[in-house]
Design a protein around this motif. Structure first.
Motif, short mmCIF file in Angstrom:
data_model
loop_
_atom_site.label_atom_id
_atom_site.label_comp_id
_atom_site.label_asym_id
_atom_site.label_seq_id
_atom_site.Cartn_x
_atom_site.Cartn_y
_atom_site.Cartn_z
N CYS A 1 -29.52 38.66 5.39
CA CYS A 1 -30.91 39.00 5.61
C CYS A 1 -31.27 40.18 4.69
N CYS B 1 -29.66 43.61 5.63
CA CYS B 1 -28.24 43.72 5.36
C CYS B 1 -27.98 43.74 3.85
N GLU C 1 -23.75 39.37 8.82
CA GLU C 1 -23.57 40.82 9.02
C GLU C 1 -24.11 41.28 10.37
N CYS C 2 -25.38 40.96 10.64
CA CYS C 2 -26.00 41.44 11.88
C CYS C 2 -26.08 40.36 12.96
N CYS D 1 -27.49 35.49 9.68
CA CYS D 1 -26.89 36.54 8.85
C CYS D 1 -25.49 36.85 9.38
#
Ligand SMILES: [Zn+2]
Ligand SMILES: [Zn+2]
Length: 108
Positions: free
Chosen positions: A42, A45, A23-24, A21
């Protein structure tokens, strides 16, 4: 320590990760990852991202509606202002008795 290519899903320790992912920065299996706007995210997110634009869109719609309401009030005010101005001028002219005469009829 396992190699970087051998990652497990963040939610399922038994499953092999297929994507990361952005983002994370966590690794997820095929089941946990979803595609959204050509981006692989994910589920957590995706929820986070999906919530923000919706709120932004709603406030934008509210702003548009308030602007439309204000504009319509302004237009209505202008409309009645013009009518009021015309009505305020008319009685003065009718007191003279000239307004209700039709000039081209009376001239004969
Ligand atoms: Zn994520
Ligand atoms: Zn998983």
């Amino acid at each position: 320590m396992p190699p970087l290519t051998y990652q497990r899903c963040f939610n399922h320790a038994a499953r092999e990760a297929v994507a990361r992912c952005p983002e994370c920065q966590q690794f997820f299996c095929r089941e946990c990852i979803t595609e959204h706007d050509d981006r692989v995210l994910c589920a957590a997110c995706l929820k986070k991202l999906a919530r923000v634009p919706l709120r932004k869109r709603r406030s934008f719609v509210v702003t548009i509606r308030i602007a439309q309401c204000a504009a319509s009030i302004l237009v209505a005010w202008f409309f009645f202002f013009v009518i009021g101005e015309t009505l305020a001028r008319k009685p003065q002219a009718s007191h003279e008795g000239t307004l209700w005469r039709v000039p081209w009829l009376n001239q004969r």
